[in-house]
Design an enzyme around this catalytic site. Structure first.
Site, PDB file in Angstrom:
ATOM      1  N   GLU A   1       0.810  -1.223   0.000  1.00 42.33           N
ATOM      2  CA  GLU A   1       0.000   0.000   0.000  1.00 42.33           C
ATOM      3  C   GLU A   1       0.834   1.259   0.000  1.00 42.33           C
ATOM      4  O   GLU A   1       0.590   2.191  -0.762  1.00 42.33           O
ATOM      5  CB  GLU A   1      -0.903   0.049   1.240  1.00 42.33           C
ATOM      6  CG  GLU A   1      -2.186  -0.711   1.116  1.00 42.33           C
ATOM      7  CD  GLU A   1      -1.951  -2.151   1.382  1.00 42.33           C
ATOM      8  OE1 GLU A   1      -0.886  -2.468   1.935  1.00 42.33           O
ATOM      9  OE2 GLU A   1      -2.810  -2.961   1.036  1.00 42.33           O
TER      10      GLU A   1
ATOM     11  N   HIS B   1     -10.411  -4.188  10.834  1.00 40.93           N
ATOM     12  CA  HIS B   1     -11.034  -3.972   9.535  1.00 40.93           C
ATOM     13  C   HIS B   1     -12.292  -3.143   9.646  1.00 40.93           C
ATOM     14  O   HIS B   1     -13.082  -3.124   8.718  1.00 40.93           O
ATOM     15  CB  HIS B   1     -11.407  -5.332   8.911  1.00 40.93           C
ATOM     16  CG  HIS B   1     -10.288  -5.957   8.149  1.00 40.93           C
ATOM     17  ND1 HIS B   1      -9.155  -6.406   8.742  1.00 40.93           N
ATOM     18  CD2 HIS B   1     -10.134  -6.187   6.834  1.00 40.93           C
ATOM     19  CE1 HIS B   1      -8.349  -6.903   7.837  1.00 40.93           C
ATOM     20  NE2 HIS B   1      -8.910  -6.791   6.665  1.00 40.93           N
TER      21      HIS B   1
END
Lengths: 436, 499
Positions: free
Chosen positions: B171, B291
């Site tokens: 990322e 998450h």
């Protein structure tokens, strides 16, 4: 404190000197006959000034191809897995552990489709040899760090199946009291340090655990502390920056850690070959000054042999090792993954190399166990799993008061309430009735 | 202070730093390039078909899982939301009615087409990519896997692997690469698999190298620099960044903030960063703490970023198009659970030049007694709460914020001045959240108009637990909103005045 004075590069560059097997075509990098492994480790000690050997050139393709196309020769599944002689007890232990892992994961799938489990569930079918091969050699004080595919690592390390199943159901009797879930298996008692949902997140944590082991030995002068950490992660993680940062520091400070790459060739739908400039992950070890070893991860005995040496190395204080296990997951990435991108031939090829079948065959051929004994183990495991499911079903859901518990180790972290007392001391607060 | 005059720099299309950020300027800039953005007014009056549709939907309930094709969502995930331990819908019969009502067409006379949020995002990406060859996508699983949540379905086949890039799991690396590509004139759309992943942060070295190379190119020949920011320069093959969810966004937040958000300011307008970071944000179901965090407050805190959060398909389409056309870094926070939800869309929305202005909120439902502000999934809950309240005689005005930075303070304050009460709803953690900013803004600007203390509903101040019942407790539910409104109304609103 020698670890902290390692500012110079070490004179001996441990190199994964994969001497290309003479006579064999060089396009079979994933075959590593076990006899070479001992030579591999010895080479680092005997040849301090060895230069990095040239790696076999690998045909690099840009499209997604199955790993078998890259491998030159077909893997002979009939070959004897290993020259290592394991005892009967060890064999039974390994078998039982792998069957536990497989049966547990199959039951997870069933429970998920019945709605008792929810969220993300990532199953480990097919990779049991890696977990069993490594973790069964560890002591209770040794730490294991894993990814979201962590059920079987927790089970191998000794977390009871009941606790893991209850955790997956989200019940209060789970190993994390229902607050962690599938991707976050933690156990202080068994030193399972997670369970991380993020790719690459566990590697620095594992490096830190190894650091604390070294620290305890050298700063706190606890000479008996020789705890080893084993970090499991996948092929996709090996492109992540955190991985490289930790390889560097672990080698620099000679931390007692083993980095285990479970290379199952796929990161969700992204083939390892499409994502990586050099797909041979073991080569990244020597770049940082540690040995890099490739092993057939579908064979528990080969994995165990490599693991023995790597863990012994770490315990002796010689530093980290990078072990790449070539393995495969029989199911999709998670239970919600349609798994459309993987070639069925590839899946069939690896299914033929099922580690449990391979060990069973080995044990029967070498008369380490009889068919009925192995069946008895399977039956016993089935009972264990059934019991775990019943336990999970019967367990209560977490009470409302648990919502606000364990946010801090010291609950005063919630601050002082409007009445001037600490919030956590207010009975209404601990009932979980604080509405925001 | 806003300055709507054309910039005087030698680089066409660059705004000077003194212009600052205001929604007015943004819409002017967009207007100069494309068709003027459509102003969405409040909803049309209900039609005579309403009672028949009500009865129809009362007996036929759309299955919750129908449009949920998300790969990571899993079967039965939506079915567990809103249910107690035994699997019954919460609140008994009343709750049973509400889902039907919330799925009724929201007051349009002819329903026309319906579109899921997923289709809306997909079509917006498709149209923007075909309109401008400099737009490209980057992210994990956006190509061959058709997108982790199928948002980018079909785009790889249509535009090829050079414009739809599957990245390794890096990322920070690919976010930095996207930012660098944006410096040099391309328009990347970065997808985070979850915005949690945008927080990953390893490859500062790569980012530094990109910064240096960008700076070197700026200091290089002025002729070549002049071409860099020409809108009509043919696209070079560049890179794009994307990750799948905004939890992953914290892995890359270094680049979002330090390389993208601050760049136009640091370079005094020399280099702007026309990049979009998008992905699902906030809680899904059963995916636990790492998450499930809502990053709206994190990103909305940073000057230099624009932060958008759509609710309906119309919002998704219009705001994503606006974001891609915008010359500044935009963080586009979607919601995984909304992907499968269908909303009616008019022909205007389906037009390829449709665009919503950044910085304007939408009043989803007009009311007189209390203002409820919300964004993303909470708009749905706020609308449901408004329905419940209308039966009790409280007429609630629901504002869909749409844009968190710049925040449409004008609309919020105008509404509070009309209703005199405020309840702000958000999914994220309460401290220093979006609601805190809204409440403070109202107190600062409309204090004399308030009849009751401002109420703020947010998620529980704990990391998201995994257990289903605890997860429900940790996220605001319709009951919480109703209770807060009743508190704000002192339960003494005149009943006869409603309806």
């Amino acid at each position: 404190m020698s670890a902290f004075m390692a500012v110079k590069t070490l004179p001996s560059h441990p190199v994964a000197a994969r001497s290309t097997p003479a006579g064999k075509p060089s396009s079979s990098p994933f075959l590593a006959p076990p006899s070479r492994l001992r030579r591999l480790f010895q080479q680092q000690q005997d040849r301090p000034s060895s230069s990095i050997s040239s790696s076999p050139s690998l045909p690099r393709r840009i499209q997604a191809v199955s790993a078998a196309d890259v491998l030159g020769s077909k893997i002979d599944s009939n070959s004897s897995p290993s020259n290592v002689v394991i005892s009967r007890e060890e064999g039974m232990e390994l078998y039982e552990d792998m069957v536990l892992g497989r049966a547990f994961e199959d039951m997870c799938a069933q429970m998920y489709y019945r709605g008792k489990m929810f969220g993300f569930v990532h199953l480990y079918n097919g990779q049991e040899a890696v977990s069993t091969g490594f973790i069964k050699l560890l002591k209770r004080e040794d730490a294991v760090v894993s990814t979201y595919r962590d059920h079987v690592h927790a089970l191998s390390k000794g977390v009871p199946a009941r606790a893991v199943m209850a955790e997956l159901f989200g019940k209060t009797t789970g190993c994390c009291r229902g607050q962690g879930g599938s991707m976050h298996m933690f156990s202080a008692e068994h030193n399972v340090l997670g369970g991380f949902a993020f790719i690459g997140e566990g590697i620095p944590v594992a490096t830190g655990a190894a650091f604390s082991s070294r620290y305890r030995r050298e700063v706190l002068k606890d000479a008996s502390c020789d705890h080893v950490t084993v970090a499991f992660f996948g092929d996709g993680t090996c492109n992540n920056g955190q991985f490289f940062e930790c390889l560097n520091m672990a080698a620099l400070w000679k931390l007692p850690i083993v980095f285990v790459v479970e290379n199952n060739l796929w990161a969700i739908g992204m083939s390892h070959l499409r994502a990586t400039s050099d797909p041979e992950i073991w080569k990244k070890g020597p770049a940082f000054g540690m040995p890099g070893v490739h092993v057939d991860g579908m064979d528990v005995l080969k994995v165990r042999e490599v693991a023995q040496e790597a863990i012994a190395r770490a315990r002796r204080g010689e530093g980290p090792t990078l072990v790449e296990c070539e393995t495969y997951r029989f199911r999709g990435h998670s239970l919600a993954d349609p798994d459309e991108l993987r070639n069925p031939d590839e899946k069939a090829r690896y299914a033929a190399r099922d580690p449990i079948m391979a060990l069973k065959k080995y044990m029967l051929e070498n008369n380490l166990a009889t068919e009925s004994e192995l069946k008895a183990i399977e039956k016993k495991i089935d009972d264990v799993i059934e019991d775990a499911v019943e336990f999970g079903d019967a367990s209560p859901l977490p009470p409302r008061s648990q919502l606000l518990e364990n946010v801090f180790a010291d609950p005063k972290g919630f601050g002082i309430g409007p009445d001037g007392k600490y919030r956590c001391e207010d009975p209404g607060f601990t009932q979980g009735t604080a509405e925001v | 202070m806003t300055n709507g005059a054309k910039p005087t720099s030698i680089f066409p299309g660059q705004r000077s730093a003194a212009q600052g950020y205001s929604s007015g300027t943004a819409s002017i800039v967009i207007g100069l390039r494309r068709a003027p953005p459509n102003q969405r007014s409040s909803s049309l009056p209900p039609s005579p078909a309403f009672p028949f549709l009500f009865l129809f939907f009362f007996f036929w309930r759309p299955r919750p899982g129908k449009d949920v094709g998300t790969r990571e969502a899993g079967v039965g995930q939506l079915a567990s939301v809103g249910k107690d331990e035994k699997g019954n819908m919460l609140g008994g019969p009343l709750r049973r009615i509400l889902p039907e009502i919330s799925r009724l067409p929201k007051g349009y006379s002819t329903v026309g087409k319906e579109m899921t949020v997923r289709e809306a995002l997909n079509s917006a990406l498709d149209e923007e990519m075909s309109a401008d060859p400099k737009v490209f996508l980057m992210g994990e699983e956006v190509g061959e896997y058709q997108g982790a949540y199928k948002i980018t379905k079909g785009l790889l086949e249509k535009y090829g692997p050079e414009r739809v890039l599957d990245t390794p799991i890096t990322e920070a690396g690919f976010t930095g690469i996207g930012v660098g590509a944006a410096y040099y004139g391309l328009h990347p759309v970065v997808e985070f698999m979850t915005f949690n992943f945008s927080m990953q942060n390893e490859s500062r070295v790569i980012g530094t190298l990109i910064l240096f190379s960008a700076a070197a190119s700026v200091l290089g020949a002025t002729v070549s620099v002049g071409c860099l920011f020409d809108e009509f320069k043919p696209a070079k093959l560049g890179k794009g960044a994307g990750s799948m969810e905004f939890d992953l966004g914290i892995v890359a937040i270094d680049h979002i903030i330090n390389s993208a958000a601050k760049m136009n300011y640091m370079s005094a307008g020399n280099i702007s960063v026309p990049i979009v970071f998008r992905g699902p944000n906030g809680a899904a179901a059963g995916v636990s703490s790492q998450h499930s965090q809502c990053y709206a407050a994190w990103y909305a805190h940073v000057p230099g970023l624009k932060v958008l959060s759509p609710y309906s398909s119309e919002d998704a389409r219009g705001l994503l198009k606006a974001a891609i056309r915008d010359p500044d870094p935009v963080v586009f926070l979607e919601n995984e659970i909304l992907y499968g939800q269908s909303f009616p869309v008019s022909d205007e929305v389906l037009d390829s030049s449709f665009c919503l202005p950044i910085g304007k909120a939408k009043i989803e439902r007009e009311g007189k007694d209390v203002t409820i502000t919300a964004f993303s999934k909470m708009v749905d809950y706020a609308l449901q709460a408004a329905e419940v309240l209308s039966k009790e005689g409280i007429s609630a005005e629901v504002i869909n914020l749409r844009s968190l930075r710049p925040l449409d303070r004008r609309t919020i304050n105008a509404s509070v001045r009309k209703t005199n009460r405020l309840v702000s709803v958000e999914e994220g953690f309460p401290q220093h959240g979006v609601g805190a900013e809204i409440c403070t803004s109202v107190i600062e600007e409309s204090f004399e108009y308030l009849d009751a203390p401002v109420e703020r509903i947010a998620g529980a101040d704990v990391p998201m637990p995994y257990a289903a019942n605890l997860e429900r407790l940790a996220v605001p539910q319709v009951d919480n909103i109703v209770n807060a409104v009743k508190r704000a109304c002192y339960r003494s609103v005149p009943m006869a005045a409603a309806a």
